[in-house]
Design a protein around this motif. Structure first.
Motif, PDB file in Angstrom:
ATOM      1  N   UNK A  77       0.856  -1.023  -0.101  1.00 21.74           N
ATOM      2  CA  UNK A  77       0.089   0.002   0.030  1.00 21.74           C
ATOM      3  C   UNK A  77       0.679   1.274  -0.014  1.00 21.74           C
ATOM      4  N   UNK A  78       2.091   1.161  -0.377  1.00 17.68           N
ATOM      5  CA  UNK A  78       3.067   2.306  -0.204  1.00 17.68           C
ATOM      6  C   UNK A  78       2.380   3.459  -1.103  1.00 17.68           C
ATOM      7  N   UNK A  79       1.956   3.308  -2.452  1.00 23.53           N
ATOM      8  CA  UNK A  79       1.682   4.501  -3.024  1.00 23.53           C
ATOM      9  C   UNK A  79       0.336   5.088  -2.295  1.00 23.53           C
ATOM     10  N   UNK A  84      -1.811   9.674   0.905  1.00 27.28           N
ATOM     11  CA  UNK A  84      -2.437   9.914   2.216  1.00 27.28           C
ATOM     12  C   UNK A  84      -1.515  11.061   2.768  1.00 27.28           C
ATOM     13  N   UNK A  85      -0.135  10.948   2.764  1.00 26.27           N
ATOM     14  CA  UNK A  85       0.753  11.969   3.502  1.00 26.27           C
ATOM     15  C   UNK A  85       0.457  13.434   2.744  1.00 26.27           C
ATOM     16  N   UNK A  86       0.564  13.185   1.438  1.00 27.47           N
ATOM     17  CA  UNK A  86       0.277  14.392   0.534  1.00 27.47           C
ATOM     18  C   UNK A  86      -0.926  15.119   0.754  1.00 27.47           C
ATOM     19  N   UNK A 236      -5.704   6.624   7.491  1.00 28.33           N
ATOM     20  CA  UNK A 236      -5.186   4.951   7.227  1.00 28.33           C
ATOM     21  C   UNK A 236      -4.600   4.290   8.557  1.00 28.33           C
ATOM     22  N   UNK A 237      -3.973   5.137   9.452  1.00 27.57           N
ATOM     23  CA  UNK A 237      -3.331   4.995  10.687  1.00 27.57           C
ATOM     24  C   UNK A 237      -4.392   4.207  11.625  1.00 27.57           C
ATOM     25  N   UNK A 238      -5.542   5.029  11.758  1.00 30.78           N
ATOM     26  CA  UNK A 238      -6.824   4.330  12.697  1.00 30.78           C
ATOM     27  C   UNK A 238      -7.225   3.157  12.121  1.00 30.78           C
ATOM     28  N   UNK A 250       3.617   0.779  12.009  1.00 32.73           N
ATOM     29  CA  UNK A 250       5.030   1.141  12.603  1.00 32.73           C
ATOM     30  C   UNK A 250       5.344   1.941  11.267  1.00 32.73           C
ATOM     31  N   UNK A 251       5.153   1.638  10.001  1.00 34.31           N
ATOM     32  CA  UNK A 251       5.369   2.286   9.012  1.00 34.31           C
ATOM     33  C   UNK A 251       4.700   3.715   8.835  1.00 34.31           C
ATOM     34  N   UNK A 252       3.428   3.575   9.107  1.00 31.28           N
ATOM     35  CA  UNK A 252       2.902   5.086   8.998  1.00 31.28           C
ATOM     36  C   UNK A 252       3.605   6.015   9.750  1.00 31.28           C
ATOM     37  N   UNK A 253       3.497   5.394  11.213  1.00 31.41           N
ATOM     38  CA  UNK A 253       4.188   6.491  12.395  1.00 31.41           C
ATOM     39  C   UNK A 253       5.551   6.975  11.851  1.00 31.41           C
ATOM     40  N   UNK A 254       6.350   5.937  11.275  1.00 42.46           N
ATOM     41  CA  UNK A 254       7.632   6.541  10.714  1.00 42.46           C
ATOM     42  C   UNK A 254       7.508   7.527   9.509  1.00 42.46           C
ATOM     43  N   UNK A 255       6.558   7.481   8.761  1.00 40.84           N
ATOM     44  CA  UNK A 255       6.361   8.300   7.723  1.00 40.84           C
ATOM     45  C   UNK A 255       5.926   9.559   8.259  1.00 40.84           C
TER      46      UNK A 255
END
Lengths: 281, 294
Positions: A77-79, A84-86, A236-238, A250-255
């Protein structure tokens, strides 16, 4: 080593009565406060269900979760996460800009040196009550109005920052030097001229610094408003926490950490460029 | 009195004017370029955030009427005509609000104690080893940057629904924030007393206890009280993710459209936050003199 001898305690006592005989109220104040603080703390632990067994089993759960988080892995789901970060960064930028644009004219009506107290007082209280409501609550309200999605997040950040900016801007205006305003008035300028040429040149750099600082802190706020459904990476995180995909969590938190650090760095650089190194520190 | 204003000869003036125009033009160009970049960023952002002005204007009436609705009772009257009806759940809400205050109190205290234990290792001038300082600093940074409510979400999974998760989330976030502030106070402390105590052969711990602590404890207490104020706000939304306090009741009221309840709960929260702000402001003023009040 020689002992201090010939100390006439009685004489010292007589000379400095306030040192030896402090009233009980002042001697007992600190211990009494500590005891009271501890008592409330213990009462809180009991009242909030902090049982040792629950705490220990929770800790072991937490340890297990941390193990599951390693290594951080977005899966496929990286893209989606980058998008989402954008979205989150967009929410922060747009919300803060909108708030600043709306707050600038209003802040004039909350500054002591521009308007009389009778105007200033209600405007100030109005801004205070907007600030009293948390961003998350505003997000919920806007979701009711414009539906789920990042747009509700933009509006939520805009409204809650509007309250904060109104206060900060008006304080910057109140702190401005009046001599330049008087100069404009002496040369025949109107009230608007006074604001445009007397106040704004002094106030704008301060305001720009504050706005940049808020973009930074709003990147954090924008990550959490997604939790209630207002778009961005928080959504996404929730979701990933609810479905127990810990590696993705953990990847999302890192982002988030990396994004916040990057924004910190950029806005720090910009702030130095705008108002100079000294004013920031 | 007359003052003779000397006019520069035409040629000299032309050169100076040209230089001035060039300088101003460069400044304007830079400003314009910055503005253009900013506008471009805004446009990209508004596409990213799915800004839809049509929805906004179509539904903006809803925003206004939302406040109209939350200020109206079920029987169509304005809320302030019948306080008993408006605040029908006051007893329950006050209980939950008490829980919120306890969550923030316990969380702040745990956070302050942890920050107190860690901050001497994070400060430039007192840390026993650079590597330790680096580790502690990164740890505090992590605790500070991850939003409290994200910790709450994770802790709800580990400790179950309820205030325990909220307390721990607030405690960790406060540790990060206070640890940084505390270590900054320590960095500003006078180092001469430390040298004095070290010269008597005292250990590191004694140096901290007798040389640093007396200088910094007032600042610690002041920041901890300020943090408590912030945490009360934070704790009021912890209930959104099931971590206890009044937030649970509020999110239910908003989601289920119990309009007058929404305004009643909001009013109780705002009044409480306001009272806490005033009280802690007063306490800080009493404890540390007027200058610490802000």
């Amino acid at each position: 080593m020689s002992k201090p001898q010939d100390v006439n305690t009685a004489e010292l006592r007589a000379r400095y009565p306030e040192v030896f005989d402090r009233p009980a109220s002042s001697r007992l104040a600190t211990p009494a406060m500590l005891v009271a603080a501890l008592a409330i703390f213990v009462f809180g632990l009991v009242d909030l269900d902090f049982s040792p067994s629950r705490f220990i089993s929770g800790l072991s759960q937490l340890g297990w979760i941390s193990m599951m988080m390693m290594p951080p892995d977005p899966g496929s789901s990286l893209p989606l996460y980058l998008k989402a970060l954008g979205e989150t960064l967009s929410i922060a930028l747009l919300g803060t800009t909108l708030a600043a644009v709306l707050a600038l004219p209003v802040s004039l009506f909350a500054a002591r040196n521009i308007v009389p107290e009778i105007v200033r007082f209600p405007v100030r209280r109005f801004l205070d009550s907007i600030r009293g409501v948390d961003t998350l609550i505003w997000a919920l309200v806007w979701i009711n109005v414009v539906g789920l999605g990042p747009f509700a997040g933009v509006l939520a950040i805009a409204v809650s920052d509007f309250g904060a900016f109104g206060k900060l801007f008006s304080e910057a205006i109140e702190g401005a030097d009046q001599k330049q305003v008087e100069g404009i008035r002496a040369s025949g300028g109107s009230a608007l001229h006074e604001i445009r040429f007397g106040l704004m040149p002094q106030v704008l750099p301060v305001i720009a610094g504050q706005v940049l600082y808020f973009i930074e802190s709003n990147t954090r706020s924008a990550t959490i408003i997604g939790i209630v459904g207002a778009g961005g990476i928080g959504l996404q995180l929730a979701e990933q926490i609810r479905v127990l995909e810990w590696q993705k969590v953990s990847f999302l938190i890192l982002m988030i950490l990396v994004a916040v650090a990057a924004i910190d760095f950029i806005s720090g650089k910009l702030r130095f460029a705008i108002i100079g190194r000294r004013a920031v520190a | 009195m007359t003052i003779a204003v000397s006019l520069l000869p035409e040629q000299q003036l032309a050169v100076l004017n040209a230089a001035y125009r060039k300088a101003v033009a460069r400044k304007r160009l830079r400003l314009l370029a910055g503005f253009a970049v900013f506008v471009a960023a805004l446009i990209v952002a508004s596409i990213g955030a799915e800004v839809n002005l049509r929805t906004f204007f179509a539904y903006f009436g809803n925003f206004i009427s939302y406040f109209d609705r939350i200020l109206t009772l079920d029987n169509g009257q304005r809320v302030w005509t019948d306080f008993g009806e408006w605040f029908w759940g006051l007893h329950k809400w006050l209980e939950l609000l008490g829980e919120t205050l306890l969550i923030s109190y316990v969380g702040t205290l745990i956070g302050a104690v942890l920050a107190f234990a860690l901050n001497f290792f994070a400060a430039e001038n007192t840390s026993p080893a650079p590597r330790l300082r680096f580790t502690v600093r990164r740890l505090l940074e992590f605790a500070r940057t991850v939003p409290g409510i994200v910790f709450a979400l994770i802790f709800v999974m580990a400790f179950g629904l309820g205030p325990v998760a909220g307390v721990l989330a607030i405690a960790i976030h406060s540790t990060g924030a206070l640890g940084k502030l505390f270590s900054e106070i320590v960095e500003n402390a006078d180092m001469k007393p430390v040298e004095g105590i070290r010269s008597t052969g005292a250990s590191w711990l004694s140096c901290m206890r007798f040389a640093i602590l007396p200088q910094v404890s007032a600042g610690y207490a002041s920041y901890a009280l300020l943090r408590f104020e912030i945490n009360v706000r934070e704790a009021s939304v912890m209930g959104f993710v099931g971590a206890g306090g009044i937030g649970q009741e509020l999110i239910v009221a908003i989601r289920k459209f119990y309009y007058s309840d929404v305004s009643a709960i909001l009013v109780t929260i705002i009044v409480t936050v306001f009272l806490i702000d005033i009280t802690t402001g007063w306490v800080r003023g009493r404890l540390f003199g007027k200058e610490a009040r802000n």
